[in-house]
Design an enzyme around this catalytic site. Structure first.
Site, PDB file in Angstrom:
ATOM      1  N   LYS A 297       0.819  -1.217   0.000  1.00 43.48           N
ATOM      2  CA  LYS A 297       0.000   0.000   0.000  1.00 43.48           C
ATOM      3  C   LYS A 297       0.851   1.263   0.000  1.00 43.48           C
ATOM      4  CE  LYS A 297      -4.194   1.708   2.184  1.00 43.48           C
ATOM      5  NZ  LYS A 297      -4.709   2.126   0.911  1.00 43.48           N
TER       6      LYS A 297
ATOM      7  N   GLY B  53       6.343   0.811   5.809  1.00 43.02           N
ATOM      8  CA  GLY B  53       7.233  -0.112   5.125  1.00 43.02           C
ATOM      9  C   GLY B  53       7.337   0.182   3.639  1.00 43.02           C
ATOM     10  N   CYS B  54       6.221   0.462   3.016  1.00 39.38           N
ATOM     11  CA  CYS B  54       6.215   0.713   1.571  1.00 39.38           C
ATOM     12  C   CYS B  54       6.929   2.022   1.238  1.00 39.38           C
ATOM     13  CB  CYS B  54       4.786   0.716   1.045  1.00 39.38           C
ATOM     14  SG  CYS B  54       3.992  -0.898   1.252  1.00 39.38           S
ATOM     15  N   THR B  55       6.823   2.994   2.123  1.00 39.75           N
ATOM     16  CA  THR B  55       7.533   4.259   1.925  1.00 39.75           C
ATOM     17  C   THR B  55       9.038   4.041   2.054  1.00 39.75           C
ATOM     18  OG1 THR B  55       5.637   5.535   2.679  1.00 39.75           O
ATOM     19  CG2 THR B  55       7.789   6.630   2.766  1.00 39.75           C
TER      20      THR B  55
ATOM     21  N   ALA C 108      10.166   2.262  -1.187  1.00 39.57           N
ATOM     22  CA  ALA C 108      10.148   3.147  -2.357  1.00 39.57           C
ATOM     23  C   ALA C 108      11.246   4.201  -2.274  1.00 39.57           C
ATOM     24  CB  ALA C 108       8.777   3.810  -2.486  1.00 39.57           C
TER      25      ALA C 108
END
Length: 150
Positions: free
Chosen positions: A38, A43-45, A48
């Protein structure tokens, strides 16, 4: 997870600007194809931003980075702008590609079973063959690990 040494299934999905991209568009280049749960989550930030920081090194090695989640193109656009992400974020709202790449699975979240994306990264060579696949990757380490494999 898909097998190493097999052709990566082709697909077409819209990016953060709504433009369609096919995996086959990137033949002749290495592709780091990473699936994440998401936009805008911790975590995804981390994942990325690590790819963004190392992106020039990926380009030096003739590799493109493509992130895929079930978020909308509009969500991806906000994510791209907030963190100045220099690579493609593809939207798979129907979860067709997530299922094709075997990353849409049952997860256990706080004792509850739910369906979601298992953070997974595939490395695809210039001929469209999967050369490396890793599931349950650690978000903060993924970009560095993939760069080391190139």
């Amino acid at each position: 997870m898909l097998e190493i040494g097999t052709p990566a299934p082709d697909f077409t999905l819209p990016d953060q600007d709504g433009q369609e991209h096919s995996l086959s568009d990137y033949r002749g280049q290495k592709v780091v194809l990473y699936f994440y749960p998401k936009d805008m989550t911790a975590g995804c930030t981390k994942q990325a931003c690590a790819y963004a920081e190392l992106y020039p090194h990926f380009r030096e090695k003739n590799a493109v980075v493509i992130g895929v989640s079930k978020d909308s193109s509009a969500s991806h656009k906000k994510f791209e702008q907030k963190y100045d992400l220099p690579f493609l974020l593809l939207s798979d709202e129907n979860k067709d590609v997530l299922q094709m790449y075997d990353v849409w699975k049952e997860k256990n979240m706080y004792g509850r079973k739910t369906m979601g994306v298992i953070r997974t990264t595939y490395l695809i060579d210039e001929n469209g063959i999967i050369t490396h696949a890793k599931g349950r990757v650690k978000a903060a380490e993924d970009a560095q690990n993939e760069l080391a494999l190139l």
